[in-house]
Design a protein around this motif. Sequence first.
Motif, PDB file in Angstrom:
ATOM      1  N   GLY A   1      16.214  -4.238  14.488  1.00  0.00           N
ATOM      2  CA  GLY A   1      15.335  -3.787  13.421  1.00  0.00           C
ATOM      3  C   GLY A   1      15.489  -2.301  13.216  1.00  0.00           C
ATOM      4  N   VAL A   2      15.129  -1.835  12.013  1.00  0.00           N
ATOM      5  CA  VAL A   2      15.244  -0.411  11.681  1.00  0.00           C
ATOM      6  C   VAL A   2      13.990   0.001  10.918  1.00  0.00           C
ATOM      7  N   VAL A   3      13.404   1.142  11.343  1.00  0.00           N
ATOM      8  CA  VAL A   3      12.176   1.626  10.695  1.00  0.00           C
ATOM      9  C   VAL A   3      12.390   3.035  10.153  1.00  0.00           C
ATOM     10  N   PRO A   4      11.752   3.367   9.018  1.00  0.00           N
ATOM     11  CA  PRO A   4      11.775   4.748   8.551  1.00  0.00           C
ATOM     12  C   PRO A   4      10.646   5.507   9.240  1.00  0.00           C
ATOM     13  N   ALA A   5      10.914   6.744   9.630  1.00  0.00           N
ATOM     14  CA  ALA A   5       9.884   7.496  10.357  1.00  0.00           C
ATOM     15  C   ALA A   5      10.006   8.977  10.055  1.00  0.00           C
ATOM     16  N   LEU A   6       8.898   9.686  10.278  1.00  0.00           N
ATOM     17  CA  LEU A   6       8.856  11.135  10.047  1.00  0.00           C
ATOM     18  C   LEU A   6       8.400  11.829  11.317  1.00  0.00           C
TER      19      LEU A   6
ATOM     20  N   ALA B   1       0.810  -1.218   0.000  1.00  0.00           N
ATOM     21  CA  ALA B   1       0.000   0.000   0.000  1.00  0.00           C
ATOM     22  C   ALA B   1       0.849   1.276   0.000  1.00  0.00           C
ATOM     23  N   ARG B   2       2.180   1.119   0.083  1.00  0.00           N
ATOM     24  CA  ARG B   2       3.096   2.277  -0.034  1.00  0.00           C
ATOM     25  C   ARG B   2       3.919   2.055  -1.301  1.00  0.00           C
ATOM     26  N   PRO B   3       3.358   2.431  -2.455  1.00  0.00           N
ATOM     27  CA  PRO B   3       3.992   2.029  -3.720  1.00  0.00           C
ATOM     28  C   PRO B   3       5.360   2.654  -3.960  1.00  0.00           C
ATOM     29  N   LEU B   4       5.601   3.874  -3.429  1.00  0.00           N
ATOM     30  CA  LEU B   4       6.774   4.627  -3.872  1.00  0.00           C
ATOM     31  C   LEU B   4       8.023   4.374  -3.020  1.00  0.00           C
ATOM     32  N   VAL B   5       8.309   3.101  -2.793  1.00  0.00           N
ATOM     33  CA  VAL B   5       9.542   2.732  -2.073  1.00  0.00           C
ATOM     34  C   VAL B   5      10.727   2.964  -3.013  1.00  0.00           C
ATOM     35  N   ASP B   6      11.841   3.457  -2.479  1.00  0.00           N
ATOM     36  CA  ASP B   6      13.009   3.604  -3.360  1.00  0.00           C
ATOM     37  C   ASP B   6      14.274   3.077  -2.669  1.00  0.00           C
ATOM     38  N   ASP B   7      15.326   2.970  -3.479  1.00  0.00           N
ATOM     39  CA  ASP B   7      16.557   2.351  -3.017  1.00  0.00           C
ATOM     40  C   ASP B   7      17.211   3.104  -1.871  1.00  0.00           C
TER      41      ASP B   7
ATOM     42  N   GLY C   1      12.391   8.798   7.265  1.00  0.00           N
ATOM     43  CA  GLY C   1      11.491   8.219   6.270  1.00  0.00           C
ATOM     44  C   GLY C   1      11.360   9.117   5.054  1.00  0.00           C
ATOM     45  N   ASP C   2      10.244   8.994   4.368  1.00  0.00           N
ATOM     46  CA  ASP C   2      10.034   9.739   3.131  1.00  0.00           C
ATOM     47  C   ASP C   2       8.535  10.030   2.995  1.00  0.00           C
ATOM     48  N   PRO C   3       8.166  11.331   2.849  1.00  0.00           N
ATOM     49  CA  PRO C   3       6.737  11.656   2.727  1.00  0.00           C
ATOM     50  C   PRO C   3       6.068  10.911   1.571  1.00  0.00           C
ATOM     51  N   ARG C   4       6.840  10.542   0.551  1.00  0.00           N
ATOM     52  CA  ARG C   4       6.258   9.832  -0.599  1.00  0.00           C
ATOM     53  C   ARG C   4       5.937   8.379  -0.287  1.00  0.00           C
ATOM     54  N   LEU C   5       6.335   7.917   0.911  1.00  0.00           N
ATOM     55  CA  LEU C   5       5.952   6.560   1.333  1.00  0.00           C
ATOM     56  C   LEU C   5       4.558   6.561   1.951  1.00  0.00           C
ATOM     57  N   LEU C   6       3.771   7.548   1.598  1.00  0.00           N
ATOM     58  CA  LEU C   6       2.379   7.633   2.033  1.00  0.00           C
ATOM     59  C   LEU C   6       1.660   6.296   1.797  1.00  0.00           C
ATOM     60  N   LYS C   7       0.917   5.859   2.820  1.00  0.00           N
ATOM     61  CA  LYS C   7       0.146   4.609   2.666  1.00  0.00           C
ATOM     62  C   LYS C   7      -1.198   4.923   2.021  1.00  0.00           C
ATOM     63  N   VAL C   8      -1.482   4.251   0.915  1.00  0.00           N
ATOM     64  CA  VAL C   8      -2.757   4.461   0.230  1.00  0.00           C
ATOM     65  C   VAL C   8      -3.877   3.824   1.050  1.00  0.00           C
ATOM     66  N   THR C   9      -4.760   4.682   1.553  1.00  0.00           N
ATOM     67  CA  THR C   9      -5.911   4.202   2.313  1.00  0.00           C
ATOM     68  C   THR C   9      -7.215   4.636   1.635  1.00  0.00           C
ATOM     69  N   THR C  10      -7.254   5.883   1.201  1.00  0.00           N
ATOM     70  CA  THR C  10      -8.468   6.430   0.580  1.00  0.00           C
ATOM     71  C   THR C  10      -8.215   6.736  -0.904  1.00  0.00           C
ATOM     72  N   GLN C  11      -9.292   7.053  -1.600  1.00  0.00           N
ATOM     73  CA  GLN C  11      -9.198   7.440  -3.012  1.00  0.00           C
ATOM     74  C   GLN C  11      -8.291   8.673  -3.172  1.00  0.00           C
ATOM     75  N   ALA C  12      -8.374   9.595  -2.228  1.00  0.00           N
ATOM     76  CA  ALA C  12      -7.544  10.809  -2.305  1.00  0.00           C
ATOM     77  C   ALA C  12      -6.052  10.449  -2.198  1.00  0.00           C
TER      78      ALA C  12
ATOM     79  N   VAL D   1       7.255   9.983  16.612  1.00  0.00           N
ATOM     80  CA  VAL D   1       7.461   9.948  15.160  1.00  0.00           C
ATOM     81  C   VAL D   1       6.377   9.059  14.551  1.00  0.00           C
ATOM     82  N   ALA D   2       6.089   9.283  13.275  1.00  0.00           N
ATOM     83  CA  ALA D   2       5.128   8.449  12.541  1.00  0.00           C
ATOM     84  C   ALA D   2       5.921   7.451  11.701  1.00  0.00           C
ATOM     85  N   VAL D   3       5.622   6.168  11.888  1.00  0.00           N
ATOM     86  CA  VAL D   3       6.464   5.112  11.318  1.00  0.00           C
ATOM     87  C   VAL D   3       5.877   4.558  10.020  1.00  0.00           C
ATOM     88  N   GLN D   4       6.795   4.304   9.068  1.00  0.00           N
ATOM     89  CA  GLN D   4       6.412   3.801   7.749  1.00  0.00           C
ATOM     90  C   GLN D   4       7.024   2.413   7.505  1.00  0.00           C
TER      91      GLN D   4
END
Length: 220
Positions: free
Chosen positions: A129-134, A107-113, A200-211, A158-161
């Motif tokens: 373990g290691v998590v990306p967070a904002l 649900a977070r399509p924009l993962v990058d290297d 983390g990366d704001p582009r790792l937004l999790k797709v939940t809604t149509q918006a 922090v908000a974890v992705q």
Amino acid sequence: MSTWAILAAAGSGERLGADRPKAFVALGELPLLATSMERLDESDWIDAIVVAAPRGWEEPSILLAEEIGAGKVSSVVAGGATRAESVRLALAEVPEEAVAVLVHDAARPLVDDEVVGRVLTPLAEGWDGVVPALPIADTVKRVDGDRVLETLDRDDLVAVQTPQAFVADTLRRAVGGGSDATDCAGLVEAAGGRIRWVEGDPRLLKVTTQADLERVAAWL
Ligand code: C5P
């Protein structure tokens, strides 16, 4: 030394209101699942991928991997009732020789290297373990029903992705623990593991809604 990726794609995605599971809702020309699958497949950090597909969607997931040439997809399993269960089922397909496991939400399509590298590198320093967070921009309050109980100190939150990286053996032990944590790091924390966070990366937004879907499509 090998690093395996688990792509958690078995959610129903009810909040999208589509006639199919979230992983198969269109993002551009292809199902949503295709973007993260392709990006992990192209990553030099990743040796092989296991997909936890929505039950009944295993075959379309295999066909999708073939269509986009994602040759690192080694197996597709039917996911479980919860995300933790889907990860447990996928982890059973990861061989003993794997040293590190990266778990990512389809649900977070924009993962990058870059973020994959950021989460995998600190494992060599002894983290479990290691998590990306904002950082959190909004003020966060603890509530009970409609009553506000207290305001939390935003500087400590922090908000974890995902993607989240783990020492393979640590994750194997943690998923057996029966915790109902909503991310894998929560399972490892519950088992006493040491988790580090990195940017983390704001582009790792999790797709939940149509918006969310429209926003991610615009970033493609
Ligand atoms: O439901 P939510 O979007 O928070 O789920 C996060 C990720 O976990 C999604 O990519 C979803 O497909 C996956 N998931 C899963 N199995 C479940 C529930 C969610 O693989 N039973």
